[in-house]
Design an enzyme around this catalytic site. Structure first.
Site, PDB file in Angstrom:
ATOM      1  N   ASP A 152       0.887  -1.330  -0.052  1.00 56.57           N
ATOM      2  CA  ASP A 152      -0.021   0.456   0.053  1.00 56.57           C
ATOM      3  C   ASP A 152       0.759   1.428  -0.263  1.00 56.57           C
ATOM      4  O   ASP A 152       0.637   2.132  -0.534  1.00 56.57           O
ATOM      5  CB  ASP A 152      -0.589   0.123   1.564  1.00 56.57           C
ATOM      6  CG  ASP A 152      -2.157  -0.981   1.492  1.00 56.57           C
ATOM      7  OD1 ASP A 152      -1.943  -1.603   0.251  1.00 56.57           O
ATOM      8  OD2 ASP A 152      -2.962  -1.098   2.352  1.00 56.57           O
ATOM      9  N   GLY A 153       2.363   1.204   0.592  1.00 51.46           N
ATOM     10  CA  GLY A 153       3.454   2.644   0.469  1.00 51.46           C
ATOM     11  C   GLY A 153       3.778   2.831  -0.463  1.00 51.46           C
ATOM     12  O   GLY A 153       3.430   4.089  -1.184  1.00 51.46           O
ATOM     13  N   TYR A 270      -4.315   4.878   9.449  1.00 46.23           N
ATOM     14  CA  TYR A 270      -3.239   5.500  10.590  1.00 46.23           C
ATOM     15  C   TYR A 270      -5.318   5.437  11.467  1.00 46.23           C
ATOM     16  O   TYR A 270      -5.381   5.211  12.514  1.00 46.23           O
ATOM     17  CB  TYR A 270      -2.862   6.773  10.485  1.00 46.23           C
ATOM     18  CG  TYR A 270      -2.694   7.034  11.759  1.00 46.23           C
ATOM     19  CD1 TYR A 270      -2.693   6.712  13.279  1.00 46.23           C
ATOM     20  CD2 TYR A 270      -1.582   8.448  11.796  1.00 46.23           C
ATOM     21  CE1 TYR A 270      -2.754   7.150  14.378  1.00 46.23           C
ATOM     22  CE2 TYR A 270      -1.218   9.176  12.949  1.00 46.23           C
ATOM     23  CZ  TYR A 270      -0.813   8.488  14.271  1.00 46.23           C
ATOM     24  OH  TYR A 270      -0.946   9.153  15.118  1.00 46.23           O
ATOM     25  N   LEU A 272      -8.013   3.721  11.903  1.00 45.26           N
ATOM     26  CA  LEU A 272      -8.166   2.454  12.244  1.00 45.26           C
ATOM     27  C   LEU A 272      -7.483   2.148  13.584  1.00 45.26           C
ATOM     28  O   LEU A 272      -7.845   1.888  14.772  1.00 45.26           O
ATOM     29  CB  LEU A 272      -8.092   1.214  11.218  1.00 45.26           C
ATOM     30  CG  LEU A 272      -8.339   0.290  12.329  1.00 45.26           C
ATOM     31  CD1 LEU A 272      -9.381  -0.481  12.659  1.00 45.26           C
ATOM     32  CD2 LEU A 272      -7.516  -0.959  10.348  1.00 45.26           C
TER      33      LEU A 272
END
Length: 361
Positions: A152-153, A270, A272
């Protein structure tokens, strides 16, 4: 009472409004004939850009879902330019990129672009001839679609390269987190061939525009994010005090380690970890999540997608970051305005948006 009227002529459908109907103490069967219809009315609906006027002859206001059930892409002309982005620092992924680029270039006739320096790195990691790889810079040649090799990054970084209209992204899972990477790299040939020939279903991931204004010199900077904008206390040992406004209406003062303003995509990041809700990617909203608030009653709040949300630093100092990047210091009186970005990030689905999302969650 709130109910949908089913009799009478159908008025224009008003997206995002409530179905309204009045109640009466008299049974419907004995209402006077003059009360069988409502007075005609004019309804005006507005978003951030435009307003629409509807003439409702029967006075009925109806609603329909404002989210998409399905989005798909179909090529009207065969794509020719592809941008390949890989996770940094992995020789195995560099070899895979070289193999994939050779397939796209030789078998599919694509022009393959990478970031500056990547062609040399890939060439050293692989024995294949990758001299056909071209360097791409922001505002370079138009890209028809992008390929992501990582987690995802990598998707977040790829999104930052296209703050305007972004190309569809075919994402292969080669990282530690994979909420946005539905494809297995082992079958990349069939995945890419099918997408080039037939298109595919898309998840249109909403993004946010954040404008930072510094009170001291009135300078502004603008960023586009896929996940979140975070305002936090940084290295200070004191809580931040953030005055929050929704469409210029004061909401609250956040006394906490900070606050997160995120998209539905960012709801699994973040936010979550800070106790925020998990949202389906097509829920049209902006989520405010406090970070360790100094209050027992401050819970995450979900605002409508069209909101212009302004955060003003009321005291002390703070920092703002955008998808974890470009961290900027804030002083008292500085503000951050967050709103929906015009262009989403289209992510190609493997099984369909909801199926991919539920599988990842």
């Amino acid at each position: 009472s709130f109910r949908r009227r089913v009799s009478g002529p159908s008025p224009p459908v008003m997206p995002g409004t409530m179905s309204l109907a009045t109640s009466s103490s008299l049974p419907t069967a004995i209402l006077p004939s003059s009360s069988q219809t409502r007075s005609p009315l004019t309804l005006e609906t507005c978003d951030n850009d435009t307003c629409k006027v509807f003439e409702l002859a029967n006075g009925e206001i109806t609603s329909e879902p404002v989210t998409l059930n399905y989005a798909s892409l179909r090529w009207n002309q065969r794509p020719s330019n592809v941008f390949l982005k890989k996770k940094p620092g992995s020789a195995l992924i560099s070899k895979l990129l070289a193999e994939m680029a050779c397939y796209l270039h030789k078998d599919q006739g694509m022009r393959c672009y990478v970031e500056p320096g990547i062609a040399e790195e890939v060439g050293k990691a692989s024995s294949m001839d990758v001299s056909f790889l071209k360097e791409w810079r922001v505002h370079g040649p138009a890209i028809d679609f992008a390929v992501s090799l990582g987690g995802d990054g990598t998707i977040l970084y790829l999104s930052s390269l296209f703050p305007g209209a972004a190309p569809p992204v075919v994402a292969f899972a080669l990282g530690s987190l994979g909420f946005l990477t539905p494809f297995d790299a082992d079958v990349y040939r069939s995945v890419l061939s099918d997408f080039i020939e037939n298109g595919g279903s898309l998840s249109l991931r909403t993004r946010l525009t954040a404008q930072v204004t510094h009170l001291s010199d009135k300078t502004t900077t603008t960023e586009v994010v896929l996940n979140e904008v975070v305002v936090d206390r940084g290295t200070s040992s004191q809580l931040t005090n953030l005055d929050c406004f929704a469409d210029d209406v004061f909401c609250t003062t956040v006394r906490a380690d900070g606050a997160i303003l995120c998209t539905p995509t960012g709801s699994t990041a973040y936010s979550l970890s800070a106790g925020g809700s998990i949202c389906h990617p097509q829920v049209p909203c902006l989520i405010l999540t406090p970070i360790s608030p100094h209050s027992l009653s401050f819970r995450p709040v979900i605002f409508q997608q069209s909101v212009h949300f302004r955060v003003v630093l009321a005291r002390n100092t703070a920092w703002v970051s955008f998808d974890g990047r470009n961290r900027t210091a804030l002083s008292r009186g500085d503000s951050v305005v967050v709103k929906l970005a015009r262009h989403p990030l289209p992510v190609v689905c493997a099984r369909g948006e909801t199926a991919d999302w539920l599988q990842a969650v």
